[in-house]
Every structure is written in structure tokens, then in C-alpha cells.
Design an enzyme around this catalytic site. Sequence first.
Site: not given
Ligand code: NAD
Length: 492
Positions: A150, A284
Site C-alpha cells: 500500500a 490519486c
Molecule cells: P510509493 O510508490 O513510493 O510507495 C508505495 C509502496 O511501495 C510502499 O509500500 C513502499 O514501501 C513501496 N516501495 C517504494 N519504493 C519501492 C521500491 N523501490 N521497491 C519496492 N517497493 C517500494 O508511493 P507513495 O509515495 O507511498 O504513494 C503515492 C503514490 O501512490 C502517488 O503516485 C499516487 O498517485 C499513487 N496512488 C495511486 C492510487 C491509484 O489508485 N492509482 C491510489 C493511491 C495512491
Amino acid sequence: MEESDRLLNYINGEWRRSAAAEYLEVINPATNDVLGQVPLSPASEVNEAAQAAAIAFEEWRRVPAPDRIQYLFRLKNILEENFEDIARTITMECGKTIGESRGEMRRAIENVEVACGIPIMMQGDFSEDIASGIDELMIRQPVGVCAAIAPFNFPGMIAFWFMPYALACGNTYIVKPSEKVPLTMQKIFKLLEQAGFPKGVVNLVNGAKEAVDAILDHPAIRAISFVGSTPVAKYVYGRGSANGKRVQAQGGAKNPIIVLPDADMEMTTRIAADSAFGCAGQRCLAASIALTVADARQPFTEAISEAAAARVVGYGLDESVQMGPVINLPSMKRVEGLIQNGVDEGAAAVVDGRSPAIPGYENGSFVRPTVLDGVDPDGSIAKTEIFGPVLSLIHVDTIDEAIKYINGGQYGNMACLFTSSGAAARKFRYEVNAGNIGINVGVAAPMAFFPFSGWKESFFGTLHGQGDHAVEFFTQTKVVVERWPKLWSRQF
Ligand code: NAD
């Protein structure tokens, strides 16, 4: 920091202290106070959870669906009883207003309610006599151990787009929350425990990249639901799929809205402001670009600027506050830097929310609502997901020009139109390449019984979260062809 402030994992029905070498601080973004410490769990702890879930699956899949949903009915009631406490936790660790946190948990619970319909939602098909004495049937069976990864912006809701359906279908589950906001899931797992799920059926592993990679690689984990930024969504989709798993990966967004001259300007402004500045733009489905068509330009620019400047910003637990901080100081700096990029590219910051003084919350990660006028449609600011309370205005002459611009974009999470013309609305709905469409609606968030339909680089996979799509994702079909010759029934 006390030992008791360290968050735990929940594996095989037990709360376990992680052997993590590193813990991160969990911060209240309004005050910068430390709320707890989250372990960056090693791969071995994901493996323990996967193993426990794989063992639990053998029994859980045999529990009849009408009995499995009794756990979800109990969970729904427990979530209702603890609703306010969970909402406050979301506000404290994530920064959104208490009203937004309540809205988030309402949608989470709605998904539990919809998943209680599994006995009918996962029914199969049956055709009698496809040839003489031969019947064919299709049954749905659970896929096994499934996991959710998440993002930070909905600490309570996002696991619920997936988990209730997965469990109701007979799968076992692992949740890996965002390391920025792990307190809400810690609380929710205490409630899952109260709902009495057998050990190993639901598991919580805190952590970051190492835990994610372990989920992507563990052979017992058969299906992964990811929500987060586009680069990580692509990575998760690629590595998970290469390992033969089902993956649905929701990514980032840059959501446009179009304002036509015939729109009700008062209503449009109110809704557009809620979309762009609600959750401090960290949604998002937040409006990020407003394309004003022809004569809509001046009235909308004036009205949205007024609305942006008037928004009450502060600590989300204060009921009168309309917008909280962004998630942390690095994010605040990043958003401020992107505003400067927009200005450098020729936009005018008609409302500039940088470096606000929020009395009593001087240490918080605040950016006030910002409106950039005359944004270069081809510039970087028009293409980058800002994920902060910044609305970019681009002015065009026709709806066709606006739709062409939208369809040329990288993302396809949501697009909205504000108009009083049915013909324009239908044209927009028909032609726009985005998976969630709003007509006079600024946050077109699907109810739990519709799929969350991102397109293009906002989604990688085929089946989305929620509703029927979730049931398809969390089950595999088995087709059986049976011959029972008439001859053999003579004896009965
Ligand atoms: P993020 O991609 O940084 O992190 C999401 C998850 O991925 C976290 O649990 C994190 O621990 C993990 N993660 C981060 N970097 C990683 C890597 N290099 N390798 C493996 N795992 C990794 O996202 P965030 O900053 O937590 O959330 C914001 C983003 O989420 C925005 O881009 C937003 O648009 C998106 N979002 C999309 C939706 C949708 O429905 N499309 C909904 C909510 C949020």
C-alpha cells in the site's frame, strides 16, 4: 523512544517483534512529533508470513463461503465501533482532515460489506447436456496466499480494496503497509484479531523495499495487489509477473478537469477546489490540471483563486480545518520546488502557497493551496505528478483541443468535465482515455461495487480492485466436463 513505541508484525496469529536492523520514525506531519517506530522487516519475516499463510490456506479454503463471511460481518461491526479511533489515527499519521479520514474508512467498510456478498458473487456456471448425458460446469476456487502493498495516502482504505474479497473467496492474506503510515494498519489488525480469523489467515508485515521484494519473489504468494507511484508499480508488475504471479498494480496520476463556459461556475469552483486541495492534493484522484475552454477562462481563474486563498489550513483533528499538511518535510520541499519550476517555465503563481505560517504548527509540513496560471502545456510542470495542493491552469479554445491534450498524457486515472450540456458530456465520456470519469464531479472515486478503473500508466494489469473485478482476481476458474451415460441411471 520506548520499546513499546516499536510497531510489531502480526504473523500466524501472533504479534511478533521484528528482527529488523533498521527502524524508521513515524511522524505526525502537522507537528513533526514522532508517533512511533516502524521496522524495516527483513525478507525472512515475509517468508514466515507466507509460510504461515500457505499452511492456513489449506483449512481456510475449506470453510464454506457462508461461514467465511461471518468473520467479515463481525469485522464490519468492530470497525464501526472503532470508527472514530481509526479515523483519528489516520489524521495523526497522514495529515488529512478528520472528515477525510472518516470518508476513507467509510469506503473501507463499504468494501467489507460488498465482500459479504461472496456466496453469490463467486458462484460458477453450469450447462446441462452440452452433448447427450454430458454436463459442463465452471467453479471458482481461491488462488492461495495473496498480498497487498500500500501507499501512504490512504493508510486505512487501500488494503480494503482487496483484502475482504480475497479472504471471502477463501484466500489467505499478507498486508505490507506504507512505512510512512503504519499505525493505522497496526490498529486495524488488532481488530482483525478480535474478529477471530484463524491463525495465519491474515498477516501484517511492516517494511519497505526488502519486504516488497520478498513478496514479489516468494513462491507461495500467488497474487499481488499494489498501489503507489508509477515507477514502483511498473517494477512490481514486471518482477511479480516474471515470477508467474497475478499482479494488479495501480500507479500515479495527473488528473485533468475541463471547464466549459456553460458550467455552473459556483458549483464547479467548489467541487474543483475540493478535488485539487482535498487531502492536500495527495489523492490519486486529485484534479491537477484545469483546462478552461474559451470564455470559462476568466470566471474560473478568478473563482478558483479566491477559493484557494480562502481554504482553512491547519491540523486535521480540528473540525473546522479544510486542508492538512503534506506527508513530510521532504515532500513539502519537493512540492515547493515544483511550484518554482512552474514559475520558471512561465506560469504565474496567482495564489502561492509556499512557506505558509500556520499558527501553532510552525514545524508542520504545510503548503497552502496554490494556483499556477498560464502553465506551459508542454512544460515539465504540466506532466509531473506533484502530489500536493497545486492546481495548474491551461487555457484552450475548444473542447476538442482539451480532449486531445488529455489523451496525449501519460496517465489515465481520472478526467472530469464541468458543463450543463448533455452532448458535451457524452462526447467527453466517449472520447477521453481515462478509466474513471467525472461529469460535474471532481473526485470520481468508484463505490466499492464498481472497479477502480485506472488506464494507461496509472494501472498495470487487467483486473482492478473492488467489486466483481476483485472476485475475478482472487479466484481461478476450474472447468469440469462430466459424462453420466443414461444407461447408468437405469439402476436408480
Ligand atoms: P510509493 O510508490 O513510493 O510507495 C508505495 C509502496 O511501495 C510502499 O509500500 C513502499 O514501501 C513501496 N516501495 C517504494 N519504493 C519501492 C521500491 N523501490 N521497491 C519496492 N517497493 C517500494 O508511493 P507513495 O509515495 O507511498 O504513494 C503515492 C503514490 O501512490 C502517488 O503516485 C499516487 O498517485 C499513487 N496512488 C495511486 C492510487 C491509484 O489508485 N492509482 C491510489 C493511491 C495512491
